[in-house]
Enzyme design. Structure first.
Site, PDB file in Angstrom:
ATOM      1  N   HIS A 181       8.013  -5.420  10.887  1.00  0.00           N
ATOM      2  CA  HIS A 181       7.182  -4.999   9.746  1.00  0.00           C
ATOM      3  C   HIS A 181       6.249  -6.128   9.271  1.00  0.00           C
ATOM      4  O   HIS A 181       6.386  -6.618   8.149  1.00  0.00           O
ATOM      5  CB  HIS A 181       8.082  -4.511   8.596  1.00  0.00           C
ATOM      6  N   ILE A 182       5.299  -6.481  10.140  1.00  0.00           N
ATOM      7  CA  ILE A 182       4.412  -7.620   9.822  1.00  0.00           C
ATOM      8  C   ILE A 182       2.933  -7.227   9.792  1.00  0.00           C
ATOM      9  O   ILE A 182       2.062  -8.096   9.827  1.00  0.00           O
ATOM     10  CB  ILE A 182       4.587  -8.778  10.839  1.00  0.00           C
ATOM     11  N   VAL A 190       0.849  -1.196   0.000  1.00  0.00           N
ATOM     12  CA  VAL A 190       0.000   0.000   0.000  1.00  0.00           C
ATOM     13  C   VAL A 190       0.880   1.240   0.000  1.00  0.00           C
ATOM     14  O   VAL A 190       0.532   2.263  -0.581  1.00  0.00           O
ATOM     15  CB  VAL A 190      -0.996  -0.003   1.193  1.00  0.00           C
ATOM     16  N   GLY A 191       2.048   1.139   0.647  1.00  0.00           N
ATOM     17  CA  GLY A 191       2.969   2.273   0.684  1.00  0.00           C
ATOM     18  C   GLY A 191       3.724   2.363  -0.632  1.00  0.00           C
ATOM     19  O   GLY A 191       3.986   1.345  -1.281  1.00  0.00           O
ATOM     20  N   GLY A 207      -7.058   7.767   7.315  1.00  0.00           N
ATOM     21  CA  GLY A 207      -7.442   7.147   6.047  1.00  0.00           C
ATOM     22  C   GLY A 207      -8.212   5.875   6.377  1.00  0.00           C
ATOM     23  O   GLY A 207      -8.700   5.702   7.505  1.00  0.00           O
ATOM     24  N   ARG A 208      -8.261   4.965   5.385  1.00  0.00           N
ATOM     25  CA  ARG A 208      -8.986   3.705   5.585  1.00  0.00           C
ATOM     26  C   ARG A 208      -8.472   2.952   6.800  1.00  0.00           C
ATOM     27  O   ARG A 208      -9.230   2.376   7.569  1.00  0.00           O
ATOM     28  CB  ARG A 208      -8.799   2.794   4.356  1.00  0.00           C
ATOM     29  N   ILE A 209      -7.141   2.945   6.961  1.00  0.00           N
ATOM     30  CA  ILE A 209      -6.556   2.145   8.053  1.00  0.00           C
ATOM     31  C   ILE A 209      -6.862   2.777   9.408  1.00  0.00           C
ATOM     32  O   ILE A 209      -7.242   2.077  10.353  1.00  0.00           O
ATOM     33  CB  ILE A 209      -5.041   1.943   7.824  1.00  0.00           C
ATOM     34  N   GLU A 235      15.339  -1.024   8.106  1.00  0.00           N
ATOM     35  CA  GLU A 235      14.726  -2.339   8.290  1.00  0.00           C
ATOM     36  C   GLU A 235      15.597  -3.358   7.582  1.00  0.00           C
ATOM     37  O   GLU A 235      15.897  -3.148   6.405  1.00  0.00           O
ATOM     38  CB  GLU A 235      13.309  -2.357   7.735  1.00  0.00           C
ATOM     39  N   PRO A 259      -9.260  18.590   7.373  1.00  0.00           N
ATOM     40  CA  PRO A 259     -10.295  17.712   7.946  1.00  0.00           C
ATOM     41  C   PRO A 259     -10.812  16.721   6.906  1.00  0.00           C
ATOM     42  O   PRO A 259     -10.853  17.035   5.717  1.00  0.00           O
ATOM     43  CB  PRO A 259     -11.403  18.693   8.353  1.00  0.00           C
ATOM     44  N   ARG A 286       5.242   3.977   8.484  1.00  0.00           N
ATOM     45  CA  ARG A 286       6.618   3.876   7.992  1.00  0.00           C
ATOM     46  C   ARG A 286       7.561   4.429   9.053  1.00  0.00           C
ATOM     47  O   ARG A 286       7.244   5.456   9.694  1.00  0.00           O
ATOM     48  CB  ARG A 286       6.805   4.670   6.695  1.00  0.00           C
TER      49      ARG A 286
HETATM   50  O1  GLV Z   1       4.025  -1.804   4.646  1.00  0.00           O
HETATM   51  C1  GLV Z   1       3.394  -2.463   3.885  1.00  0.00           C
HETATM   52  C2  GLV Z   1       2.799  -1.945   2.700  1.00  0.00           C
HETATM   53  O2  GLV Z   1       3.088  -0.808   2.311  1.00  0.00           O
HETATM   54  O3  GLV Z   1       2.017  -2.680   2.079  1.00  0.00           O
END
Ligand code: GLV
Length: 359
Positions: free
Chosen positions: A324-325, A114-115, A193-195, A305, A218, A276
């Protein structure tokens, strides 16, 4: 060797009926193989994604056949020469050097993440390369892990299991291994965001009193879903009992969590980062944890990392570090690999990707 699924099937047929193939037919197979777009896959990705590429019959691909070590940069620069598309993960820097090495055939970069801070978006845009990524499919897994890390940190679970195993468990004690609870707390989200929404949805049943958030502006549509209030960064620091970092790493957010932020936080607060490592100034975080400026930190991401085992953050009992899991569930990693493969195939066909970045 580059083989598409279709070409392999033809070759298998050739292998069992060698005498029946005419020169024309052999030529046809060779031509078919050489005209399919070439794809380089920088990691042994989960099976669902590989299956999609193999069975598409649309590409010939080669992959770095290991999940344990990333493809060495030198080898990557060789392998990408002349490819039409690249499927990568977050350990590969896709920058001007790599794009130059790939050359003008490269039309699509699809990252299984996603990143996208490992991609030089300016360079990709300049070359007209299409970019796919994998949001949404990992939201549940990341939110779940964030909650697990938050509870592990705030209720000191790593310290507790260590004490139980190593003889520190004496009599029941009144204040031993006490931590901080979510009930009646204020949870702050940095980057909604979504997360962030998914984390808040999971935390709400723990009787959180209030959700607050900071973002560049906002985000009322998302905030409404979790009844969260937009506050300036200073207020986020001051009010949060738990501060969860969910923003992307950009030049604007680099080391946004620094001495200034930590100094405004309560000394009973817990800091959690599953976005991150680059959004945090780790020296400042170390000082804040060491001096008791904040109560604890849970990190799934660091710089670099892997974080060297000699890093000072590992010496702190009030810092929980995971490798990073956050998205690491079988279902999610397979979904990410499928989405990355489908983005790549659609990109090569010139069709809209399922999840493409607008550059
Ligand atoms: O860190 C994990 C991703 O960016 O999917």
């Amino acid at each position: 060797m580059w083989f598409s699924r279709m070409a392999l099937r033809r070759l298998q047929r050739i292998a069992v009926t060698p005498l029946k193939l005419s020169g024309d037919q052999v030529g046809k197979v060779q031509r078919e193989m050489s005209t399919l777009p070439r794809v380089y896959v920088t990691r042994q990705i989960p099976p669902d994604g590989l299956k999609i590429l193999k069975e598409s019959g649309q590409v010939q691909f080669e992959l770095w056949d290991s999940d344990d070590v990333p493809v060495p940069r030198k080898e990557l620069l060789q392998k990408v020469k002349g490819v039409d598309a690249l499927l990568c993960v977050l350990t590969e820097k896709i920058d001007a050097e790599l794009l130059d090495a790939a050359g003008p055939n490269l039309k699509v970069v699809s990252t299984m993440s996603v990143g996208f801070d490992h991609l030089s978006l300016d360079e990709l845009k300049k070359r007209g390369i299409r970019v796919g990524y994998t949001p949404d499919v990992l939201t549940d897994a990341v939110a779940e892990l964030t909650v697990a890390l938050l509870l592990t940190t705030s209720r000191r679970l790593i310290e507790a299991t260590h004490e139980a195993k190593t003889g520190g468990w004496g009599t029941w004690r009144t204040l031993w291994l006490c931590g901080y609870e979510l009930a009646n707390s204020t949870v702050g989200i940095l980057g909604l965001g979504r997360i962030g929404v998914a984390i808040a949805e999971r935390l709400a049943p723990f009787k959180v009193k209030k959700f607050i958030y900071t973002d560049v502006a906002p985000r009322p549509e998302l905030a409404k879903l979790i009844n969260a209030e937009f506050v300036p960064m200073d207020e986020l620091a001051k009010q949060s009992d738990f501060l969860a970092v969910c923003c992307a790493l950009t030049p604007e957010t680099k080391e946004i969590c620094n001495k200034d932020l930590f100094s405004k936080m309560k000394n009973t607060s817990i800091f959690i980062n599953t976005s991150r490592g680059g959004v945090v100034n780790q020296e400042d975080l170390y000082e804040a944890l060491k001096t008791g400026q904040i109560a604890g930190a849970g990190l799934d991401v660091t710089v670099p990392e892997p974080l060297p085992t000699s890093h000072p953050l590992f010496t702190l009992k009030n810092c929980v570090i995971l490798p990073h899991i956050a998205s690491a569930s079988y279902t999610t990693r397979n979904a990410m690999s499928s989405l990355a493969a489908n983005n790549l195939l659609l990109g090569l066909q010139g069709k809209p990707m399922i999840k493409g970045l607008t550059l």
